[in-house]
Write a protein that holds these residues in place. Structure first.
Motif, PDB file in Angstrom:
ATOM      1  N   ILE A   2     -29.958 -77.068 161.157  1.00  0.00           N
ATOM      2  CA  ILE A   2     -30.996 -75.897 160.491  1.00  0.00           C
ATOM      3  C   ILE A   2     -32.109 -76.881 159.571  1.00  0.00           C
ATOM      4  N   GLY A   3     -31.568 -77.597 158.669  1.00  0.00           N
ATOM      5  CA  GLY A   3     -32.473 -78.069 157.596  1.00  0.00           C
ATOM      6  C   GLY A   3     -33.366 -79.349 158.516  1.00  0.00           C
ATOM      7  N   GLU A   4     -32.826 -79.947 159.615  1.00  0.00           N
ATOM      8  CA  GLU A   4     -33.703 -80.645 160.380  1.00  0.00           C
ATOM      9  C   GLU A   4     -34.686 -80.014 161.311  1.00  0.00           C
ATOM     10  N   LEU A   5     -34.346 -78.946 161.550  1.00  0.00           N
ATOM     11  CA  LEU A   5     -35.316 -77.957 162.276  1.00  0.00           C
ATOM     12  C   LEU A   5     -36.531 -77.656 161.324  1.00  0.00           C
ATOM     13  N   ALA A   6     -36.201 -77.222 159.985  1.00  0.00           N
ATOM     14  CA  ALA A   6     -37.103 -76.900 159.210  1.00  0.00           C
ATOM     15  C   ALA A   6     -38.019 -78.176 158.976  1.00  0.00           C
ATOM     16  N   ARG A   7     -37.377 -79.493 158.800  1.00  0.00           N
ATOM     17  CA  ARG A   7     -38.055 -80.497 158.490  1.00  0.00           C
ATOM     18  C   ARG A   7     -39.116 -80.928 159.607  1.00  0.00           C
ATOM     19  N   ARG A   8     -38.748 -80.565 160.719  1.00  0.00           N
ATOM     20  CA  ARG A   8     -39.477 -80.795 162.026  1.00  0.00           C
ATOM     21  C   ARG A   8     -40.644 -79.679 162.079  1.00  0.00           C
ATOM     22  N   GLY A   9     -40.664 -78.753 161.289  1.00  0.00           N
ATOM     23  CA  GLY A   9     -41.852 -77.888 161.537  1.00  0.00           C
ATOM     24  C   GLY A   9     -41.394 -76.871 162.832  1.00  0.00           C
ATOM     25  N   SER A  10     -40.097 -76.589 163.044  1.00  0.00           N
ATOM     26  CA  SER A  10     -39.873 -75.969 164.130  1.00  0.00           C
ATOM     27  C   SER A  10     -40.320 -74.370 164.112  1.00  0.00           C
ATOM     28  N   LEU A  11     -40.777 -73.594 164.944  1.00  0.00           N
ATOM     29  CA  LEU A  11     -41.005 -72.199 164.583  1.00  0.00           C
ATOM     30  C   LEU A  11     -39.954 -71.551 165.236  1.00  0.00           C
ATOM     31  N   ALA A  12     -38.950 -71.859 165.744  1.00  0.00           N
ATOM     32  CA  ALA A  12     -37.714 -71.071 166.133  1.00  0.00           C
ATOM     33  C   ALA A  12     -37.125 -70.390 164.919  1.00  0.00           C
ATOM     34  N   ARG A  13     -36.757 -69.211 164.945  1.00  0.00           N
ATOM     35  CA  ARG A  13     -36.038 -68.578 163.641  1.00  0.00           C
ATOM     36  C   ARG A  13     -34.417 -69.105 164.197  1.00  0.00           C
ATOM     37  N   VAL A  14     -33.885 -69.386 163.318  1.00  0.00           N
ATOM     38  CA  VAL A  14     -32.271 -69.456 163.374  1.00  0.00           C
ATOM     39  C   VAL A  14     -31.476 -68.598 162.781  1.00  0.00           C
ATOM     40  N   LEU A  15     -30.613 -67.997 163.838  1.00  0.00           N
ATOM     41  CA  LEU A  15     -29.612 -66.898 163.450  1.00  0.00           C
ATOM     42  C   LEU A  15     -27.987 -67.471 163.439  1.00  0.00           C
ATOM     43  N   VAL A  16     -27.483 -67.945 162.153  1.00  0.00           N
ATOM     44  CA  VAL A  16     -26.397 -68.375 162.217  1.00  0.00           C
ATOM     45  C   VAL A  16     -25.302 -67.275 163.003  1.00  0.00           C
ATOM     46  N   LEU A  17     -24.332 -67.750 163.590  1.00  0.00           N
ATOM     47  CA  LEU A  17     -23.309 -66.756 164.220  1.00  0.00           C
ATOM     48  C   LEU A  17     -22.076 -67.836 163.918  1.00  0.00           C
ATOM     49  N   THR A  18     -21.189 -67.337 162.947  1.00  0.00           N
ATOM     50  CA  THR A  18     -20.078 -68.101 162.851  1.00  0.00           C
ATOM     51  C   THR A  18     -18.899 -67.126 162.277  1.00  0.00           C
ATOM     52  N   THR A  19     -17.706 -67.555 162.178  1.00  0.00           N
ATOM     53  CA  THR A  19     -16.701 -66.911 161.654  1.00  0.00           C
ATOM     54  C   THR A  19     -16.389 -66.914 160.175  1.00  0.00           C
ATOM     55  N   TYR A  20     -17.410 -67.773 159.448  1.00  0.00           N
ATOM     56  CA  TYR A  20     -17.199 -68.236 158.086  1.00  0.00           C
ATOM     57  C   TYR A  20     -18.007 -67.478 157.198  1.00  0.00           C
ATOM     58  N   ASP A  21     -17.676 -66.676 156.043  1.00  0.00           N
ATOM     59  CA  ASP A  21     -18.587 -65.752 155.177  1.00  0.00           C
ATOM     60  C   ASP A  21     -18.484 -66.304 153.867  1.00  0.00           C
ATOM     61  N   THR A  22     -17.724 -67.528 153.635  1.00  0.00           N
ATOM     62  CA  THR A  22     -17.590 -67.734 152.160  1.00  0.00           C
ATOM     63  C   THR A  22     -19.021 -68.420 151.645  1.00  0.00           C
ATOM     64  N   ASP A  23     -19.076 -68.640 150.286  1.00  0.00           N
ATOM     65  CA  ASP A  23     -20.017 -69.180 149.567  1.00  0.00           C
ATOM     66  C   ASP A  23     -20.379 -70.593 150.030  1.00  0.00           C
ATOM     67  N   SER A  24     -19.259 -71.368 150.348  1.00  0.00           N
ATOM     68  CA  SER A  24     -19.592 -72.783 150.846  1.00  0.00           C
ATOM     69  C   SER A  24     -20.473 -72.904 152.170  1.00  0.00           C
TER      70      SER A  24
END
Length: 235
Positions: free
Chosen positions: A82-104
């Motif tokens: 996600i960070g690398e996509l932002a650094r490259r200026g990607s226009l794609a929206r990133v929607l995280v889909l995971t099983t983890y919802d902790t602060d970390s």
């Protein structure tokens, strides 16, 4: 990994389907998501990736509108991708889909640039709606993640220094001796020394000058006109 020809940056006025890239290291999950979205004419699955590196390559090749990104993947993880996509200026929206919802997991993903954060137990309709929302440039969070972030924002920041320690530090910055500070605060000189030791420990410094410098760096102290009747003591 599958590819589809690249299309426009985002759905146009002709209501072209939302171009979706799925990044997850479990083939069964990718197949299930791909089948679910492919069954809806509003979506076109343009690629599947098993790790963050593959997701980056595909994002450049197929130009998706939305990337469904898992976080725990071998090789490059989701947050790094996600960070690398932002650094490259990607226009794609990133929607995280995971099983983890902790602060970390939640906070690093959002700080890296994720548009939204959903859990894998989300109902089908909620997931479809979330991708549409993300494609429109709006943030979307699962209820548990939204609650966690609200609690994080509302929680008061822990005090670095107590009020009395801050008063001592301000007097030290003004150039007072321990005796002068004690007289001003109506406490003993030994108590002032104790407060100074606590200040040094909390700020990670070893002397008065370093404590004052740290106080200014952390915004605990503000510059003021010097009191010419006071002298600065370093020892």
């Amino acid at each position: 990994m599958s590819l589809a020809p690249a299309g426009p940056d985002s759905p146009g006025p002709d209501h072209s389907p939302i171009r979706l890239l799925i990044a997850d290291d479990h083939p069964v999950v990718r197949d299930g998501l791909s089948g679910m979205f492919a069954a809806d004419p509003d979506f076109e699955v343009v690629g599947e990736a098993a790790d963050g590196s593959a997701a980056l390559r595909l994002a450049e090749a197929v130009n998706p509108d939305v990337i469904l990104m898992d976080l725990r993947m071998p090789g490059m993880d989701g947050v790094t991708a996600i960070g690398e996509l932002a650094r490259r200026g990607s226009l794609a929206r990133v929607l995280v889909l995971t099983t983890y919802d902790t602060d970390s997991y939640v906070l690093p993903a959002i700080e890296a640039g994720a548009t939204g954060y959903l859990l894998k137990d989300a109902p089908r309709d909620e997931l479809l709606r979330a991708v549409r929302t993300a494609a429109a440039g709006q943030s979307v969070l699962s209820p548990s993640v939204a609650t966690r972030l609200m609690c994080k924002v509302r929680a008061p920041e822990p005090e670095l220094l107590s009020q009395r320690e801050l008063e001592v530090l301000e007097l030290v910055a003004a150039g007072t001796t321990n005796r002068e500070a004690a007289a001003r605060l109506f406490i003993s000189e030994a108590t002032v020394k104790t407060h100074l030791l606590h200040i040094y420990a909390k700020l990670g410094v070893a002397d008065r000058a370093a404590a004052v410098a740290a106080g200014f760096n952390l915004g605990l102290l503000r510059p003021s006109k010097p009191d010419r009747s006071l002298r600065f003591v370093v020892s």
